[in-house]
Design an enzyme around this catalytic site. Structure first.
Site, PDB file in Angstrom:
ATOM      1  N   ARG A 229      -1.268  -9.287  -2.520  1.00  0.00           N
ATOM      2  CA  ARG A 229      -2.290 -10.542  -2.650  1.00  0.00           C
ATOM      3  C   ARG A 229      -2.883 -10.398  -4.168  1.00  0.00           C
ATOM      4  NH1 ARG A 229      -0.328 -13.101   0.972  1.00  0.00           N
ATOM      5  NH2 ARG A 229      -0.908 -13.783   2.967  1.00  0.00           N
ATOM      6  N   GLU A 258      -4.749 -18.859  -6.900  1.00  0.00           N
ATOM      7  CA  GLU A 258      -3.442 -19.360  -7.246  1.00  0.00           C
ATOM      8  C   GLU A 258      -3.798 -21.026  -6.342  1.00  0.00           C
ATOM      9  OE1 GLU A 258      -0.702 -17.185  -3.990  1.00  0.00           O
ATOM     10  OE2 GLU A 258      -1.153 -16.077  -5.821  1.00  0.00           O
ATOM     11  N   HIS A 276       3.965 -16.978  -6.453  1.00  0.00           N
ATOM     12  CA  HIS A 276       4.090 -16.446  -5.133  1.00  0.00           C
ATOM     13  C   HIS A 276       5.340 -16.955  -4.479  1.00  0.00           C
ATOM     14  CE1 HIS A 276       0.850 -15.780  -1.735  1.00  0.00           C
ATOM     15  NE2 HIS A 276       2.181 -15.045  -1.484  1.00  0.00           N
TER      16      HIS A 276
END
Length: 310
Positions: A229, A258, A276
């Protein structure tokens, strides 16, 4: 099911899964809290992603919420204590994305250490005939520290061991079944390793655990890989370390804020950046979406979850 339960969709699902869910449920795409108020009493379930979770302002206005099906393994953006208090069941897509996420960790490690992106740019810029070719770093016999040794961390260890790399891990507790060395102190592990790979869970306990002290322990020849994360890393400290070459480089799949990440990352040549994407393969995202649906169908059929968290 005699009637179709109302489900709030905070995130969109993989193509085809919306149609499947519509066979069993009435779906309501989330827009704003204000728009949600008129149907809030009808909502019995939620689909969401690990990065989005369920914001408190949404959970608070759903008095009849029974179940949350997460498209991912992260629950750090869901108030689990409140869910337990209200007897709201939660399921994730655990065990569907382990291999792809581990593969991404290894890909990022190899790409940043071998300079694959910078060499690609070097070739495309036509510099090969006239300039020295940039060199990378070898992987063989390097030391890899893995922070977080659940399913994903263990899968990473298996992969990097195949390259002849030495592995040790930091975790909330030792894994007696594992042959890899357990290091209970993250800074000690970081000082030992050449590559620090982050595979810990998000949430308050791990927030900014990789700070200036940890990055300084990693050192000018060390590499950081994050598939966990963005909140795990103090980004100001990381950017400073990368800009000043106090660490050798970083492979990053996750970031704070993000998708609107700090633009300072765009100027760095010693990084490999991904959006991601660790679980973003057609096969895995299909399996994840199916499990999201399967958990909801199982719950509203006979009150069970296939992959429960609570």
């Amino acid at each position: 099911m005699s009637s179709r339960p109302n489900i709030l969709m905070i995130d969109s699902l993989f193509p085809g899964m919306k149609e499947r869910l519509e066979q069993h449920f009435i779906l309501h795409p989330y827009t704003t809290v204000e728009n949600l108020k008129s149907i809030a009493p009808d909502i019995r379930g939620i689909t969401t992603g690990g990065a989005s979770g369920v914001p408190p302002e949404i959970m608070d206005i759903l008095p009849n919420l029974e179940v949350i099906s997460v498209n991912g393994v992260g629950t750090d953006r869901i108030n689990l204590d409140e869910a337990k208090r209200r007897n709201i069941r939660i399921a994730t897509t655990q065990n569907t994305l382990t291999d792809d996420v581990a593969d991404m960790a290894v890909a990022l490690m190899m790409t940043v250490m071998r300079g694959i992106v910078t060499n690609d740019q070097f070739v495309r810029a036509g510099k090969w005939p006239s300039e020295p070719v940039p060199m990378g770093r070898t992987l063989t016999k390097k030391r890899v520290g893995i922070a977080g040794f659940g399913h994903i961390g263990q899968a990473i260890a298996k992969r990097v061991s195949a390259f002849g790399m030495e592995v040790a891990y930091f975790n909330s507790h030792a894994r007696p079944e594992s042959n890899y060395r357990f290091e209970p102190d993250l800074k000690t592990l970081t000082a030992w390793c050449d590559v620090l790979i982050l595979a810990v869970s998000g949430g308050p306990r791990s927030a900014n655990m990789v700070n200036k002290d940890i990055l300084d322990a990693l050192g000018k020849d060390g590499f950081l890989v994050n598939i966990a994360r963005g909140t795990v890393v103090d980004e100001a400290a990381l950017l400073s370390a990368l800009q000043e070459k106090r660490i050798a480089g970083a492979g990053l799949d996750v970031f704070q804020n993000e998708p609107n990440i700090n633009p300072a990352f765009f100027t760095l040549t010693n990084t490999v950046l991904q959006a991601h994407q660790a679980s973003a393969t057609i096969e895995t995202r299909t399996a994840m979406a199916n499990l999201v649906a399967d958990n909801l169908i199982a719950y509203f059929t006979d009150k069970r979850l296939l992959t429960p968290v609570i």
